[in-house]
Structure formats: C-alpha cells, structure tokens
Design a protein around this motif. Sequence first.
Motif, PDB file in Angstrom:
ATOM      1  N   GLN A   1       1.070  -1.324  -0.017  1.00  0.00           N
ATOM      2  CA  GLN A   1      -0.366  -0.168   0.331  1.00  0.00           C
ATOM      3  C   GLN A   1       0.913   0.906   0.093  1.00  0.00           C
ATOM      4  N   SER A   2       1.768   1.089   0.894  1.00  0.00           N
ATOM      5  CA  SER A   2       2.442   2.283   0.524  1.00  0.00           C
ATOM      6  C   SER A   2       2.765   3.018  -0.598  1.00  0.00           C
ATOM      7  N   GLN A   3       3.762   1.928  -1.303  1.00  0.00           N
ATOM      8  CA  GLN A   3       4.328   2.189  -3.021  1.00  0.00           C
ATOM      9  C   GLN A   3       3.337   2.988  -3.307  1.00  0.00           C
ATOM     10  N   TYR A   4       1.700   2.831  -3.229  1.00  0.00           N
ATOM     11  CA  TYR A   4       1.059   3.538  -4.031  1.00  0.00           C
ATOM     12  C   TYR A   4       1.369   4.417  -3.490  1.00  0.00           C
ATOM     13  N   ASN A   5       0.908   4.649  -2.322  1.00  0.00           N
ATOM     14  CA  ASN A   5       0.503   6.434  -1.597  1.00  0.00           C
ATOM     15  C   ASN A   5       2.121   7.241  -2.212  1.00  0.00           C
ATOM     16  N   PHE A  18      -9.742   8.550 -11.011  1.00  0.00           N
ATOM     17  CA  PHE A  18     -10.386   8.014 -12.435  1.00  0.00           C
ATOM     18  C   PHE A  18      -8.401   7.096 -12.889  1.00  0.00           C
ATOM     19  N   LEU A  19      -7.966   8.364 -12.922  1.00  0.00           N
ATOM     20  CA  LEU A  19      -6.622   8.482 -13.565  1.00  0.00           C
ATOM     21  C   LEU A  19      -5.656   6.394 -12.492  1.00  0.00           C
ATOM     22  N   ARG A  20      -5.934   6.936 -11.616  1.00  0.00           N
ATOM     23  CA  ARG A  20      -5.406   5.760 -10.580  1.00  0.00           C
ATOM     24  C   ARG A  20      -5.797   4.520 -11.124  1.00  0.00           C
ATOM     25  N   SER A  21      -7.482   5.054 -11.075  1.00  0.00           N
ATOM     26  CA  SER A  21      -8.068   3.538 -11.395  1.00  0.00           C
ATOM     27  C   SER A  21      -7.671   2.843 -12.808  1.00  0.00           C
ATOM     28  N   ILE A  22      -7.287   2.989 -13.797  1.00  0.00           N
ATOM     29  CA  ILE A  22      -7.249   2.669 -14.883  1.00  0.00           C
ATOM     30  C   ILE A  22      -5.778   2.227 -15.486  1.00  0.00           C
ATOM     31  N   SER A  23      -4.917   2.888 -13.824  1.00  0.00           N
ATOM     32  CA  SER A  23      -3.490   2.274 -14.119  1.00  0.00           C
ATOM     33  C   SER A  23      -3.468   0.923 -13.651  1.00  0.00           C
ATOM     34  N   VAL A  24      -1.703   0.824 -13.863  1.00  0.00           N
ATOM     35  CA  VAL A  24      -2.125  -0.832 -13.973  1.00  0.00           C
ATOM     36  C   VAL A  24      -1.660  -1.198 -12.332  1.00  0.00           C
ATOM     37  N   GLY A  25      -1.608   0.100 -11.370  1.00  0.00           N
ATOM     38  CA  GLY A  25      -1.106   0.159  -9.999  1.00  0.00           C
ATOM     39  C   GLY A  25      -2.674   0.257  -9.147  1.00  0.00           C
ATOM     40  N   GLY A  26      -2.929   1.244  -9.700  1.00  0.00           N
ATOM     41  CA  GLY A  26      -4.325   1.823  -9.220  1.00  0.00           C
ATOM     42  C   GLY A  26      -5.250  -0.051  -9.342  1.00  0.00           C
ATOM     43  N   LYS A  27      -5.277  -0.673 -10.609  1.00  0.00           N
ATOM     44  CA  LYS A  27      -5.992  -2.417 -10.460  1.00  0.00           C
ATOM     45  C   LYS A  27      -5.376  -3.181  -9.263  1.00  0.00           C
ATOM     46  N   ALA A  28      -4.194  -2.797  -9.170  1.00  0.00           N
ATOM     47  CA  ALA A  28      -3.280  -3.857  -8.009  1.00  0.00           C
ATOM     48  C   ALA A  28      -4.058  -3.185  -6.588  1.00  0.00           C
ATOM     49  N   GLU A  29      -3.460  -2.507  -6.903  1.00  0.00           N
ATOM     50  CA  GLU A  29      -3.724  -1.705  -5.512  1.00  0.00           C
ATOM     51  C   GLU A  29      -5.873  -1.873  -4.945  1.00  0.00           C
ATOM     52  N   LYS A  30      -6.680  -1.999  -5.095  1.00  0.00           N
ATOM     53  CA  LYS A  30      -7.699  -2.548  -5.611  1.00  0.00           C
ATOM     54  C   LYS A  30      -8.131  -3.894  -5.207  1.00  0.00           C
ATOM     55  N   LYS A  31      -7.482  -4.327  -6.100  1.00  0.00           N
ATOM     56  CA  LYS A  31      -7.075  -6.504  -6.039  1.00  0.00           C
ATOM     57  C   LYS A  31      -6.548  -6.627  -4.635  1.00  0.00           C
ATOM     58  N   ASN A  32      -5.609  -5.340  -4.397  1.00  0.00           N
ATOM     59  CA  ASN A  32      -5.234  -6.029  -3.051  1.00  0.00           C
ATOM     60  C   ASN A  32      -5.875  -5.271  -1.887  1.00  0.00           C
ATOM     61  N   LEU A  33      -6.543  -3.978  -1.867  1.00  0.00           N
ATOM     62  CA  LEU A  33      -7.122  -3.846  -0.593  1.00  0.00           C
ATOM     63  C   LEU A  33      -8.801  -4.946  -0.744  1.00  0.00           C
ATOM     64  N   GLY A  34      -9.213  -5.560  -1.472  1.00  0.00           N
ATOM     65  CA  GLY A  34      -9.896  -6.582  -1.359  1.00  0.00           C
ATOM     66  C   GLY A  34     -10.043  -7.436  -0.847  1.00  0.00           C
ATOM     67  N   ILE A  35      -8.343  -8.208  -1.291  1.00  0.00           N
ATOM     68  CA  ILE A  35      -8.040  -9.703  -0.492  1.00  0.00           C
ATOM     69  C   ILE A  35      -7.748  -9.090   0.787  1.00  0.00           C
ATOM     70  N   LEU A  36      -7.566  -7.869   1.495  1.00  0.00           N
ATOM     71  CA  LEU A  36      -7.059  -7.909   2.552  1.00  0.00           C
ATOM     72  C   LEU A  36      -8.477  -7.251   3.375  1.00  0.00           C
ATOM     73  N   ALA A 114       4.583   2.783   8.993  1.00  0.00           N
ATOM     74  CA  ALA A 114       6.076   2.716   7.667  1.00  0.00           C
ATOM     75  C   ALA A 114       6.736   3.855   7.593  1.00  0.00           C
ATOM     76  N   SER A 115       5.122   4.786   6.949  1.00  0.00           N
ATOM     77  CA  SER A 115       6.010   5.864   5.764  1.00  0.00           C
ATOM     78  C   SER A 115       7.121   6.116   7.103  1.00  0.00           C
ATOM     79  N   GLY A 116       6.817   7.161   7.700  1.00  0.00           N
ATOM     80  CA  GLY A 116       7.247   7.374   8.483  1.00  0.00           C
ATOM     81  C   GLY A 116       9.370   6.637   8.052  1.00  0.00           C
ATOM     82  N   LEU A 117       9.508   5.795   8.719  1.00  0.00           N
ATOM     83  CA  LEU A 117      10.540   4.486   8.867  1.00  0.00           C
ATOM     84  C   LEU A 117      11.530   4.611   7.497  1.00  0.00           C
ATOM     85  N   THR A 118      10.574   4.519   6.151  1.00  0.00           N
ATOM     86  CA  THR A 118      10.610   4.708   5.164  1.00  0.00           C
ATOM     87  C   THR A 118      11.010   6.034   4.319  1.00  0.00           C
TER      88      THR A 118
END
Length: 131
Positions: A1-5, A18-36, A114-118
């Motif tokens: 999730q952090s990489q998308y942020n 809209f642009l995020r949802s049609i991008s490869v990363g946006g689709k992967a983010e949506k899939k990962n959030l569904g699994i979570l 995780a974001s703060g440490l990164t």
Amino acid sequence: QSQYNFKRVEFPWFRTKFLRSISVGGKAEKKNLGILREFVYQIIEERKKAYKQEKQEGVSLGGIDESNASSMNRRLTFLDHLIEIQSTTETSLTDQDIYDETATFTFEGHDTTASGLTWSLYLLSKHQQYQ
C-alpha cells in the motif's frame, strides 16, 4: 500500500481517482485492498463464532469462568471488545462498523509507521553527513 501512496506523491496525475483506477498500479491496489478486506471480515466472523461458542459454554469472551470471576485466562483484544459491545448493547454497531474500527487501528498505525520509517531512511540516504 505504501508504494501506491509514494506514487501519488511522485506523480501528481495519480492523485485523481479516475486515472489511478485505470492504471496498472491502481488495479493492483484495488485487488490488494479487496484481499485485505476479505481477510479482515474472515477474522471478524471467526471471532464472532468463537464468542458465541464461549457464551454457550458459560465462559465470557475474556476467558473468565462465570463461576469463578477471578480466573483470567487471557486479555480481551480490541476486536473482542467490539464484538462484546455489538452483542450486549442496543446500539446499532454493524459488522461494517467493526471492520472500519479494526482496519483503522490495525492498518493505519502500521502504514503510518512504515511510511515514517521509509521516509527517514530515504532522507538519511540522501544526506550522508547525518548517517
């Protein structure tokens, strides 16, 4: 999730939904959030089943035998408290409410840390005099 942020910070066009949802990363983010989301709901359902079973056996959710209130087997978790509130009060605490609270406490704290440490490690790598 952090990489998308980080992508949203680095590339401003990913900030639009809209642009995020049609991008490869946006689709992967949506899939990962569904699994979570499925994972968290599965945990909630398992704890609710355990709660019902413990109530039927005459043991409270915290592992306290009702005949001997001083025998504490384990501490209540945050999720256990929410399930207890849902089952014993007249408030309308839904499964969605329990999911929202559990996800906030679990994942937002993790993601923020995780974001703060990164970012700290990134800045240290850019400024070697402070390493």
